[in-house]
Scaffold this motif. Structure first.
Motif, PDB file in Angstrom:
ATOM      1  N   ASP A  84      56.046   3.078  19.911  1.00 53.78           N
ATOM      2  CA  ASP A  84      57.375   3.316  20.186  1.00 53.78           C
ATOM      3  C   ASP A  84      58.083   2.493  21.076  1.00 53.78           C
ATOM      4  OD1 ASP A  84      59.468   5.225  19.965  1.00 53.78           O
ATOM      5  OD2 ASP A  84      58.863   6.256  21.963  1.00 53.78           O
ATOM      6  N   ASP A  85      57.611   2.235  22.078  1.00 54.90           N
ATOM      7  CA  ASP A  85      58.124   1.102  22.950  1.00 54.90           C
ATOM      8  C   ASP A  85      58.593  -0.126  22.494  1.00 54.90           C
ATOM      9  OD1 ASP A  85      57.856   3.157  25.201  1.00 54.90           O
ATOM     10  OD2 ASP A  85      56.221   2.061  26.023  1.00 54.90           O
ATOM     11  N   SER A  86      57.621  -0.772  21.505  1.00 56.40           N
ATOM     12  CA  SER A  86      57.892  -1.862  20.786  1.00 56.40           C
ATOM     13  C   SER A  86      58.895  -1.727  19.839  1.00 56.40           C
ATOM     14  CB  SER A  86      56.477  -2.415  20.082  1.00 56.40           C
ATOM     15  OG  SER A  86      56.771  -3.526  19.256  1.00 56.40           O
ATOM     16  N   ALA A  87      59.232  -0.765  19.054  1.00 55.77           N
ATOM     17  CA  ALA A  87      60.198  -0.565  18.263  1.00 55.77           C
ATOM     18  C   ALA A  87      61.562  -0.514  18.736  1.00 55.77           C
ATOM     19  CB  ALA A  87      59.989   0.731  17.085  1.00 55.77           C
ATOM     20  N   ARG A  88      61.652   0.288  19.985  1.00 57.91           N
ATOM     21  CA  ARG A  88      62.644   0.516  20.798  1.00 57.91           C
ATOM     22  C   ARG A  88      63.176  -0.810  21.097  1.00 57.91           C
ATOM     23  NH1 ARG A  88      64.099   5.763  20.626  1.00 57.91           N
ATOM     24  NH2 ARG A  88      62.348   7.270  20.403  1.00 57.91           N
ATOM     25  N   ALA A  89      62.331  -1.573  21.533  1.00 60.39           N
ATOM     26  CA  ALA A  89      62.768  -3.096  22.091  1.00 60.39           C
ATOM     27  C   ALA A  89      63.118  -3.888  21.034  1.00 60.39           C
ATOM     28  CB  ALA A  89      61.548  -3.632  22.806  1.00 60.39           C
ATOM     29  N   SER A  90      63.078  -3.648  19.757  1.00 59.22           N
ATOM     30  CA  SER A  90      63.539  -4.417  18.667  1.00 59.22           C
ATOM     31  C   SER A  90      64.895  -4.438  18.468  1.00 59.22           C
ATOM     32  CB  SER A  90      62.630  -4.056  17.457  1.00 59.22           C
ATOM     33  OG  SER A  90      63.136  -4.918  16.316  1.00 59.22           O
ATOM     34  N   GLU A  91      65.526  -5.679  18.328  1.00 59.29           N
ATOM     35  CA  GLU A  91      67.029  -5.493  17.808  1.00 59.29           C
ATOM     36  C   GLU A  91      67.509  -4.926  16.554  1.00 59.29           C
ATOM     37  OE1 GLU A  91      67.614 -10.071  16.027  1.00 59.29           O
ATOM     38  OE2 GLU A  91      67.297  -9.934  18.220  1.00 59.29           O
ATOM     39  N   ASN A  92      66.393  -4.867  15.834  1.00 63.27           N
ATOM     40  CA  ASN A  92      66.360  -4.142  14.501  1.00 63.27           C
ATOM     41  C   ASN A  92      66.119  -2.445  14.372  1.00 63.27           C
ATOM     42  OD1 ASN A  92      67.052  -6.591  13.314  1.00 63.27           O
ATOM     43  ND2 ASN A  92      64.945  -6.859  13.151  1.00 63.27           N
ATOM     44  N   TYR A  93      66.117  -2.047  15.581  1.00 63.42           N
ATOM     45  CA  TYR A  93      65.718  -0.649  15.531  1.00 63.42           C
ATOM     46  C   TYR A  93      66.563   0.245  14.949  1.00 63.42           C
ATOM     47  CZ  TYR A  93      64.592   3.971  17.399  1.00 63.42           C
ATOM     48  OH  TYR A  93      64.173   5.422  17.586  1.00 63.42           O
ATOM     49  N   ASP A  94      67.931  -0.001  15.408  1.00 65.51           N
ATOM     50  CA  ASP A  94      68.995   1.333  14.703  1.00 65.51           C
ATOM     51  C   ASP A  94      69.043   1.123  13.156  1.00 65.51           C
ATOM     52  OD1 ASP A  94      69.748   2.476  17.206  1.00 65.51           O
ATOM     53  OD2 ASP A  94      71.364   0.855  17.574  1.00 65.51           O
ATOM     54  N   GLU A  95      68.819  -0.374  12.818  1.00 63.37           N
ATOM     55  CA  GLU A  95      68.960  -0.721  11.337  1.00 63.37           C
ATOM     56  C   GLU A  95      67.828   0.026  10.633  1.00 63.37           C
ATOM     57  OE1 GLU A  95      68.846  -4.303   8.628  1.00 63.37           O
ATOM     58  OE2 GLU A  95      70.424  -4.310  10.297  1.00 63.37           O
ATOM     59  N   GLN A  96      66.429   0.114  11.226  1.00 58.79           N
ATOM     60  CA  GLN A  96      65.228   0.434  10.614  1.00 58.79           C
ATOM     61  C   GLN A  96      64.526   1.821  11.391  1.00 58.79           C
ATOM     62  OE1 GLN A  96      63.708  -1.437   8.483  1.00 58.79           O
ATOM     63  NE2 GLN A  96      65.520  -2.757   8.500  1.00 58.79           N
ATOM     64  N   LYS A  97      65.585   2.572  11.553  1.00 62.19           N
ATOM     65  CA  LYS A  97      65.094   3.618  12.519  1.00 62.19           C
ATOM     66  C   LYS A  97      64.393   4.704  11.722  1.00 62.19           C
ATOM     67  CE  LYS A  97      66.795   7.128  15.827  1.00 62.19           C
ATOM     68  NZ  LYS A  97      67.948   7.558  16.510  1.00 62.19           N
ATOM     69  N   ASN A  98      64.880   4.947  10.357  1.00 61.98           N
ATOM     70  CA  ASN A  98      64.270   5.872   9.486  1.00 61.98           C
ATOM     71  C   ASN A  98      62.842   5.488   8.924  1.00 61.98           C
ATOM     72  OD1 ASN A  98      66.442   7.550   9.598  1.00 61.98           O
ATOM     73  ND2 ASN A  98      67.414   6.910   7.566  1.00 61.98           N
ATOM     74  N   ILE A  99      62.530   4.202   8.716  1.00 61.72           N
ATOM     75  CA  ILE A  99      61.308   3.563   8.612  1.00 61.72           C
ATOM     76  C   ILE A  99      60.386   3.943   9.724  1.00 61.72           C
ATOM     77  CG2 ILE A  99      59.999   1.610   7.886  1.00 61.72           C
ATOM     78  CD1 ILE A  99      62.531   0.617   6.298  1.00 61.72           C
ATOM     79  N   PHE A 100      60.982   3.516  10.712  1.00 61.78           N
ATOM     80  CA  PHE A 100      60.091   3.682  12.012  1.00 61.78           C
ATOM     81  C   PHE A 100      59.687   5.204  12.013  1.00 61.78           C
ATOM     82  CE2 PHE A 100      60.263   4.966  16.301  1.00 61.78           C
ATOM     83  CZ  PHE A 100      59.037   4.377  16.917  1.00 61.78           C
TER      84      PHE A 100
END
Length: 175
Positions: free
Chosen positions: A58-74
């Protein structure tokens, strides 16, 4: 020379019934209980790993600049991991209760325990496939590679432990 041959034949003749008796020995729950308890301890460790992995991913994904774009996959991956952890916890709890039953009551639950474990293995395999598809769709830097590898190892460990539980329960000779 003939005495040695006679002694060898005598030794073989005596040991054959003992070997065949050992092969046909009934396996009782008490024989597998220590191994089941070890599996439960390992599954509990995997549950701790899942919880730790979820927080770190969760921490790693939220730190990614692609988080908003990839949110559903995450979120799909997080849901799958949460489900796997819940399945493992459910099976761990039921196996603990199963171990604590008196023998005469335990006899009634072997088949349902085996079926439940087999269903759980299928569900976890499906969730793992979903996670793998999600990772294939995610950008390469979306999750830390070490976390993804640790998650895969923990899932495979849990599957292996559940499969070992199935084999142990199937090995018990029931009345």
């Amino acid at each position: 020379m003939s005495k040695i041959l006679a002694i060898c034949i005598w030794v073989v003749a005596i040991s054959v019934p003992q070997i065949s008796c050992a092969e046909n020995r009934a396996i009782h729950f008490a024989d597998i209980r220590p191994r089941l308890e070890a599996i439960l301890a390992d599954l509990s460790h995997d549950l701790d790993q899942f919880e730790n992995l979820q927080n770190r991913m969760d921490d790693s994904a939220r730190a990614s600049e692609n988080y908003d774009e990839q949110k559903n996959i995450f979120l799909s991956s997080v849901l799958a991991i949460t489900t796997i952890a819940a399945i493992c916890e459910y099976e761990t709890d039921l196996m603990t209760l199963f171990i604590d039953l008196r023998e005469e009551n335990r006899q009634k639950f072997y088949e349902v325990r085996i079926e439940s474990l087999e269903t759980s293995v299928k569900q976890i395999n499906n969730m793992h496939k979903q996670i793998q598809i999600n990772y294939a769709l995610s950008p390469p830097d979306f999750f830390e590679t070490a976390l993804v590898n640790q998650e895969r190892r923990t899932i495979l460990s849990s599957l292996e432990l559940l499969n070992r539980s199935i084999e142990l329960l199937k090995s018990v000779t029931r009345q």
